[in-house]
Write a protein that holds these residues in place. Sequence first.
Motif, PDB file in Angstrom:
ATOM      1  N   ALA A 259       0.840  -1.196   0.000  1.00 26.35           N
ATOM      2  CA  ALA A 259       0.000   0.000   0.000  1.00 26.35           C
ATOM      3  C   ALA A 259       0.873   1.242   0.000  1.00 26.35           C
ATOM      4  N   GLY A 260       0.575   2.171  -0.907  1.00 25.88           N
ATOM      5  CA  GLY A 260       1.331   3.416  -0.982  1.00 25.88           C
ATOM      6  C   GLY A 260       2.329   3.465  -2.108  1.00 25.88           C
ATOM      7  N   ASP A 261       2.604   2.343  -2.759  1.00 30.08           N
ATOM      8  CA  ASP A 261       3.499   2.380  -3.921  1.00 30.08           C
ATOM      9  C   ASP A 261       2.893   3.269  -5.003  1.00 30.08           C
ATOM     10  N   ARG A 262       3.721   4.081  -5.638  1.00 29.81           N
ATOM     11  CA  ARG A 262       3.201   5.071  -6.577  1.00 29.81           C
ATOM     12  C   ARG A 262       4.177   5.293  -7.731  1.00 29.81           C
ATOM     13  N   ILE A 263       3.642   5.789  -8.818  1.00 28.77           N
ATOM     14  CA  ILE A 263       4.417   6.132  -9.997  1.00 28.77           C
ATOM     15  C   ILE A 263       4.413   7.646 -10.137  1.00 28.77           C
ATOM     16  N   GLU A 264       5.598   8.221 -10.242  1.00 30.72           N
ATOM     17  CA  GLU A 264       5.728   9.663 -10.405  1.00 30.72           C
ATOM     18  C   GLU A 264       5.778   9.997 -11.896  1.00 30.72           C
ATOM     19  N   HIS A 265       4.964  10.910 -12.307  1.00 25.15           N
ATOM     20  CA  HIS A 265       4.865  11.429 -13.678  1.00 25.15           C
ATOM     21  C   HIS A 265       3.957  10.575 -14.562  1.00 25.15           C
ATOM     22  N   GLY A 266       4.352   9.334 -14.853  1.00 25.93           N
ATOM     23  CA  GLY A 266       3.568   8.544 -15.787  1.00 25.93           C
ATOM     24  C   GLY A 266       3.337   9.309 -17.080  1.00 25.93           C
ATOM     25  N   ALA A 267       4.398   9.924 -17.600  1.00 29.33           N
ATOM     26  CA  ALA A 267       4.246  10.775 -18.782  1.00 29.33           C
ATOM     27  C   ALA A 267       3.735   9.988 -19.978  1.00 29.33           C
ATOM     28  N   LEU A 268       4.178   8.749 -20.122  1.00 36.20           N
ATOM     29  CA  LEU A 268       3.689   7.876 -21.187  1.00 36.20           C
ATOM     30  C   LEU A 268       3.219   6.568 -20.554  1.00 36.20           C
ATOM     31  N   VAL A 269       1.922   6.353 -20.587  1.00 32.93           N
ATOM     32  CA  VAL A 269       1.333   5.142 -20.016  1.00 32.93           C
ATOM     33  C   VAL A 269       0.616   4.391 -21.132  1.00 32.93           C
ATOM     34  N   PRO A 270       1.194   3.296 -21.644  1.00 31.65           N
ATOM     35  CA  PRO A 270       0.530   2.544 -22.709  1.00 31.65           C
ATOM     36  C   PRO A 270      -0.800   1.973 -22.228  1.00 31.65           C
ATOM     37  N   ALA A 271      -1.770   1.933 -23.131  1.00 32.56           N
ATOM     38  CA  ALA A 271      -3.100   1.438 -22.769  1.00 32.56           C
ATOM     39  C   ALA A 271      -3.032   0.022 -22.216  1.00 32.56           C
ATOM     40  N   GLU A 272      -2.127  -0.793 -22.753  1.00 28.41           N
ATOM     41  CA  GLU A 272      -2.061  -2.187 -22.315  1.00 28.41           C
ATOM     42  C   GLU A 272      -1.530  -2.338 -20.894  1.00 28.41           C
ATOM     43  N   SER A 273      -1.009  -1.252 -20.293  1.00 27.78           N
ATOM     44  CA  SER A 273      -0.494  -1.339 -18.920  1.00 27.78           C
ATOM     45  C   SER A 273      -1.545  -0.968 -17.878  1.00 27.78           C
ATOM     46  N   LEU A 274      -2.708  -0.479 -18.307  1.00 34.02           N
ATOM     47  CA  LEU A 274      -3.703   0.006 -17.349  1.00 34.02           C
ATOM     48  C   LEU A 274      -4.163  -1.101 -16.403  1.00 34.02           C
ATOM     49  N   ASP A 275      -4.394  -2.290 -16.922  1.00 31.55           N
ATOM     50  CA  ASP A 275      -4.832  -3.389 -16.058  1.00 31.55           C
ATOM     51  C   ASP A 275      -3.778  -3.724 -15.014  1.00 31.55           C
ATOM     52  N   SER A 276      -2.503  -3.689 -15.409  1.00 32.57           N
ATOM     53  CA  SER A 276      -1.435  -3.984 -14.448  1.00 32.57           C
ATOM     54  C   SER A 276      -1.369  -2.917 -13.360  1.00 32.57           C
ATOM     55  N   LEU A 277      -1.519  -1.663 -13.734  1.00 31.96           N
ATOM     56  CA  LEU A 277      -1.504  -0.588 -12.736  1.00 31.96           C
ATOM     57  C   LEU A 277      -2.610  -0.785 -11.716  1.00 31.96           C
ATOM     58  N   ARG A 278      -3.809  -1.135 -12.210  1.00 31.07           N
ATOM     59  CA  ARG A 278      -4.929  -1.362 -11.296  1.00 31.07           C
ATOM     60  C   ARG A 278      -4.684  -2.596 -10.432  1.00 31.07           C
ATOM     61  N   ARG A 279      -4.204  -3.670 -11.046  1.00 30.56           N
ATOM     62  CA  ARG A 279      -3.982  -4.923 -10.315  1.00 30.56           C
ATOM     63  C   ARG A 279      -2.952  -4.738  -9.203  1.00 30.56           C
ATOM     64  N   PHE A 280      -1.922  -3.946  -9.462  1.00 30.61           N
ATOM     65  CA  PHE A 280      -0.891  -3.711  -8.454  1.00 30.61           C
ATOM     66  C   PHE A 280      -1.323  -2.688  -7.398  1.00 30.61           C
ATOM     67  N   GLY A 281      -2.445  -2.018  -7.609  1.00 23.99           N
ATOM     68  CA  GLY A 281      -2.912  -1.023  -6.636  1.00 23.99           C
ATOM     69  C   GLY A 281      -2.061   0.224  -6.600  1.00 23.99           C
ATOM     70  N   LEU A 282      -1.473   0.588  -7.746  1.00 24.00           N
ATOM     71  CA  LEU A 282      -0.566   1.732  -7.804  1.00 24.00           C
ATOM     72  C   LEU A 282      -1.339   3.037  -7.961  1.00 24.00           C
ATOM     73  N   THR A 283      -0.769   4.109  -7.454  1.00 29.41           N
ATOM     74  CA  THR A 283      -1.258   5.463  -7.703  1.00 29.41           C
ATOM     75  C   THR A 283      -0.326   6.140  -8.695  1.00 29.41           C
ATOM     76  N   VAL A 284      -0.895   6.814  -9.670  1.00 27.99           N
ATOM     77  CA  VAL A 284      -0.111   7.585 -10.629  1.00 27.99           C
ATOM     78  C   VAL A 284      -0.209   9.059 -10.244  1.00 27.99           C
ATOM     79  N   VAL A 285       0.932   9.682  -9.971  1.00 28.48           N
ATOM     80  CA  VAL A 285       0.998  11.098  -9.617  1.00 28.48           C
ATOM     81  C   VAL A 285       1.513  11.836 -10.851  1.00 28.48           C
TER      82      VAL A 285
END
Length: 477
Positions: free
Chosen positions: A312-338
């Motif tokens: 809990a609390g792991d996060r990605i800073e910027h996420g300037a380029l986020v491929p559409a195919e990575s969205l499920d992984s971001l959600r599954r890992f419970g990450l926050t994109v700042v």
Amino acid sequence: MTDMLIRDAEVSGARTDVLVRDGIVAAVGGSPAVAGMPVLDARGGALLPGLHDHHLHLHAMAAEADSVRCGPPRVHTGRELATALATAPGSGWIRGVGYVETVAGLLDSTTLDALCRERPVRMQHRSGAMWILNSAAAGLVDLASATEPGVERDERGRATGRIWRADTWLRSRLPDTGPPDTAAVGQQLAAYGITGITDATPDLTPDSLANLIGAVASGAIPQRVQLLGVPLGHTGIPAIGAAGTALRGSEPAVTVGPYKIVIADSDLPDLVDLEETVRRAHESGRPVAVHCVSREALLILLAVFDATGTIAGDRIEHGALVPAESLDSLRRFGLTVVTQPGFLADRGDDYLHRVDPRDLPDLYRCRSLCEAGVSLALSSDAPYGPADPWQVIAAATERRAPDGSVVGAAETLSATAALDRYLAPLDDPGGPARTVTVGATADLVLLDRPIAQMYAQPSSAAVRYTLIGGTVVYERP
């Protein structure tokens, strides 16, 4: 002053009174003024929780005040850059900021000499990732003999004058002028209605850490501050200085946040080393906040999380380029994109010309992250992006570049959603927006207009008062 009655404020769409006692919201509605208690007439203006900027750099913001602007919107050509450097005040070192290749190409020591040879110049790329030194500056820091990995060398082994992500090393070779004064930055942020900030500078040195904690303890920085650059092993502020135990109202003024890791596109990390760093942070009880600007950096990080897992609390800073195919992984890992949509308003026209058209749909995603169930926070990355949160909110709703072009119309947010992403707690940047409710800490911003008008035209000029722990830290003149 931590006790007051705020009369006739708009709270959650209704006009009411708000009682503040001992730095806490004691009542909303039905609270008569107590004899001798200060009364603030809101005149129907919106009363909001104070805004939180979830990613900026305090020392860099303070240093920028004494720097020469070397890129848009002030400088657009090599001739204009030469003039800016030639007219820099003083007679010693010149610190330039905001440079981008559209001005005069990818500079090195030789080409920078052609623009300014007489004084030592260190000029920072607007990304914050690189410094360029002219020959005079390179000689003074003995760049030729440097063994620092970030010092770029050509095919013959000669230093080019470009230094990648080696700020601490470079600072150690410069004249010791002490840390910059952050008081003006703290006041400017308060004028924006910001009551909490996350300093995202990685690998804070003991001096930098002590300066930031001292600035908060003294009130030079009135905001609550979360620090990402605290070295691993420091699990609490008392361990890094008694000044950090200062309070704002009833809550700590300084806290330790997730551990900042930079995946530098100029030198992508070894997967095993990155896994080990993430594991050490998790084992110490700290989440990680990982700088990911490129597609490659994000995919590397997701591969690492496959191996290490997330907490809990792991996060990605910027996420300037986020491929559409990575969205499920971001959600599954419970990450926050700042992320920072303010960059679109600041340099979106440049992105349209320089970013591969195939990548444009992935640029600074906002709406699609929310729709995919990925937690989202907004921030400025100041001084590299616009610090004014209301400009960032406007950018998130319009995604309009300086030339009027729209960059990623499918990624716009509503003004309500954008503001909410500035109202999340510092320790939960993707979480629910804070509200003005009984028992909440009285970190508040009072606007001079109803919230509907603010949504229609976001502007920091609307901020009348900012309170932190019930104390007024900004009052509009």
